[in-house]
Scaffold this motif. Sequence first.
Motif, PDB file in Angstrom:
ATOM      1  N   PRO A 447      17.237 -50.038  37.078  1.00  0.00           N
ATOM      2  CA  PRO A 447      17.944 -50.821  38.107  1.00  0.00           C
ATOM      3  C   PRO A 447      17.101 -51.211  39.311  1.00  0.00           C
ATOM      4  O   PRO A 447      17.160 -52.347  39.776  1.00  0.00           O
ATOM      5  CB  PRO A 447      19.095 -49.894  38.508  1.00  0.00           C
ATOM      6  CG  PRO A 447      19.289 -48.990  37.348  1.00  0.00           C
ATOM      7  CD  PRO A 447      17.944 -48.804  36.736  1.00  0.00           C
ATOM      8  N   LYS A 448      16.296 -50.297  39.842  1.00  0.00           N
ATOM      9  CA  LYS A 448      15.606 -50.563  41.093  1.00  0.00           C
ATOM     10  C   LYS A 448      14.325 -51.373  40.916  1.00  0.00           C
ATOM     11  O   LYS A 448      13.882 -52.034  41.852  1.00  0.00           O
ATOM     12  CB  LYS A 448      15.275 -49.245  41.790  1.00  0.00           C
ATOM     13  CG  LYS A 448      16.505 -48.453  42.238  1.00  0.00           C
ATOM     14  CD  LYS A 448      16.093 -47.165  42.947  1.00  0.00           C
ATOM     15  CE  LYS A 448      17.312 -46.375  43.398  1.00  0.00           C
ATOM     16  NZ  LYS A 448      16.938 -45.110  44.080  1.00  0.00           N
ATOM     17  N   LEU A 449      13.716 -51.312  39.725  1.00  0.00           N
ATOM     18  CA  LEU A 449      12.385 -51.882  39.561  1.00  0.00           C
ATOM     19  C   LEU A 449      12.324 -53.077  38.624  1.00  0.00           C
ATOM     20  O   LEU A 449      11.372 -53.850  38.677  1.00  0.00           O
ATOM     21  CB  LEU A 449      11.413 -50.803  39.053  1.00  0.00           C
ATOM     22  CG  LEU A 449      11.179 -49.611  39.986  1.00  0.00           C
ATOM     23  CD1 LEU A 449      10.278 -48.588  39.316  1.00  0.00           C
ATOM     24  CD2 LEU A 449      10.541 -50.088  41.288  1.00  0.00           C
ATOM     25  N   CYS A 450      13.297 -53.232  37.743  1.00  0.00           N
ATOM     26  CA  CYS A 450      13.206 -54.239  36.678  1.00  0.00           C
ATOM     27  C   CYS A 450      12.923 -55.628  37.240  1.00  0.00           C
ATOM     28  O   CYS A 450      11.910 -56.251  36.908  1.00  0.00           O
ATOM     29  CB  CYS A 450      14.481 -54.231  35.850  1.00  0.00           C
ATOM     30  SG  CYS A 450      14.510 -55.486  34.549  1.00  0.00           S
ATOM     31  N   GLN A 451      13.807 -56.137  38.097  1.00  0.00           N
ATOM     32  CA  GLN A 451      13.646 -57.489  38.609  1.00  0.00           C
ATOM     33  C   GLN A 451      12.423 -57.609  39.510  1.00  0.00           C
ATOM     34  O   GLN A 451      11.703 -58.605  39.479  1.00  0.00           O
ATOM     35  CB  GLN A 451      14.898 -57.920  39.367  1.00  0.00           C
ATOM     36  CG  GLN A 451      14.868 -59.372  39.837  1.00  0.00           C
ATOM     37  CD  GLN A 451      14.682 -60.347  38.695  1.00  0.00           C
ATOM     38  OE1 GLN A 451      15.342 -60.269  37.669  1.00  0.00           O
ATOM     39  NE2 GLN A 451      13.751 -61.286  38.858  1.00  0.00           N
ATOM     40  N   ALA A 452      12.153 -56.570  40.282  1.00  0.00           N
ATOM     41  CA  ALA A 452      10.982 -56.609  41.165  1.00  0.00           C
ATOM     42  C   ALA A 452       9.688 -56.715  40.361  1.00  0.00           C
ATOM     43  O   ALA A 452       8.759 -57.440  40.756  1.00  0.00           O
ATOM     44  CB  ALA A 452      10.956 -55.357  42.038  1.00  0.00           C
ATOM     45  N   LEU A 453       9.622 -56.024  39.237  1.00  0.00           N
ATOM     46  CA  LEU A 453       8.424 -56.094  38.401  1.00  0.00           C
ATOM     47  C   LEU A 453       8.302 -57.454  37.722  1.00  0.00           C
ATOM     48  O   LEU A 453       7.191 -57.988  37.584  1.00  0.00           O
ATOM     49  CB  LEU A 453       8.456 -54.980  37.353  1.00  0.00           C
ATOM     50  CG  LEU A 453       8.228 -53.563  37.887  1.00  0.00           C
ATOM     51  CD1 LEU A 453       8.528 -52.532  36.811  1.00  0.00           C
ATOM     52  CD2 LEU A 453       6.794 -53.410  38.378  1.00  0.00           C
TER      53      LEU A 453
END
Length: 637
Positions: A447-453
Amino acid sequence: MNSTPQPASPAWSGPKTFFLACALLLSFGLQVHPLADPDIYMHMRDGRYWVETGFQFGAEPFVYTVADKPMDKIEVLFSVGLYGLWHLGGFRALILAKALIMTAVFFLLGLILYRRWPNLAVAAGAAMGIQLLPTLLFFFRERPYLFTYLFLVLAMFLLERFRQAPRAPLGRSLLRLWWLPAITLVWANLHPGFIVLFVLLGAHVAEEAVTLVRSDRDDGARVCFQALGLAAAAAFLAGALNPLGFGVYTYVFQHVGSEAFAAFISEWNPPTFAKHGDFFVLLTLVWLGQLAGWRRWRVSDLLPLAVFSYLAVQSYRHIPLFILAALPPTVSQARNWLQAVTRRQPWPALPAWSWLAGGALALLLLTGTAALGRAGHLSELPDYYPVAGVAWIQQEPSSGRWFTPMAWSGYLGWETHGQKQVFIDGRLMMFGGKVFEDYIQISTGEPKLCQALLDQYDVQGILSYTDDPTGHENHLKLFSRLEESGQWALVYWDHICHIYVRRGGPNQALIDRFEYRAVTPWKPLPYCFTLSDMDATLKEIRHAQETTPASYLPWFFEGQIALNRNQNEEAVRAFQLALKLEPGLYTAYYNLGMIALRTGDSAGAEAMLRKSLSLNPKPEHRKEILKLLDRAQGKWD
């Protein structure tokens, strides 16, 4: 070296020749089955690239996350050979080559066992029987480690003959040692597993040192020790004759112990008794046999057995190495034990009829395995790769970087000739832990990293599983993250893959033409679409039927909608079309059974529900099918 007279090659007779031919045929037949390794396209992709570029080892051309690094080239010879075989004979040539390599492995192993126990039935039976262990069936795929099995057994055979030959300082047995550097030269360019050869060589050098001390340093023992030491040193130098040079010796250990790799690559994990019980039984029996015969221990047997036992316990991908090291000393101990009990040469020569009977049994086993679908298959790759999805990507021009499951990266690079660069592929050693961990975070929809990566790596397109067959990556979570972000649009789907592209980027034109809004694949099956607006959903499903005519999933969804609307005839038609494309779709038979119950056709309902049961549905679905089957049989209203 052992001065005790040793058995010569088997004296062939008609029955013995027939028996051996049947054993080899059975061994070959057990290894002929469809290709199963997901990295096969990656190796062919690399092989084609090197052939077409004249073996240029420049910057990495296929993976953008390591574009600043040189192309990984540890298995050049394997990749080029695989591509050459495919070019000559397609996938069937690869299947037959794999079967021939493994047959050669077990034939050489049989020769080693025969020298330990001069009985052809024992040697052939042990070499064939070990192939039937369920644990081993996973390992015989079209991968570079096949050559580690082949060359390891070949080295074992050469060293076995060296140890059993009469002492002769300049005899053939010493000259044969110089095959070892030649083998190493080829092996080092096929698979980094060639370093296991030095476990074997180290054990034999230690044995020769013991012999030298015990023989009071006689000239024959000294020459043998020196010759083996020189052959080992030459093999070490020959291993460096590859594109990595001496760096090949550190290559394998660069990422050993990586928690990220071990967590994702199941074959790097330790074996468990639940899944690999036959291995633990064999491990126990082998070591009990060694302890029982400790007075006959040989350093050249015990050291490799100890090393490979440890490796197998640490990672189940090393179980075949343990078995190859374990069989010769185990057969020796069994022969010694039987000879001590019976006080005579164990298992004397057998009559001709027994050889013919053994050959007939081997043929019967081969026939049985072929009938069960285990042998005799020359089909090509299974329905695993996103063939239609990649064809769509090539047909509809797109720009930017792509993110794909690691198992599909090689296929995308192969089909597009590297025009679509990917995030990662199966060459794990070149990426390092950070890239691999980022890949896991994206794949599992963290949840916290998927879109940011995805933003960090400037990913513009995502090709992902419809239903992950490996069980490692929960792509329903990934789909939900993409849906929640509002930055991605679904532009293609079938029963194998889904394709998303980033909104507002260079691929906006694809979104304008192909976006799906009513179909929401991040929801669990069977309702991967919006029930509130059936007309819009049905329109998109029919568009998918036109876009992906070979996929059963759009027809199955149309049947679900018709079933929800109580349109029985339309539902039956759609489910039947889905079954034409995927005969093993048990949910379609289940739905046809429900429709038959609605229309009062109990016999038809029972036939459909039994067919659904025969296709091994999930346990929760099985309960529902059994309930409907009871109803069809009139057990309750």
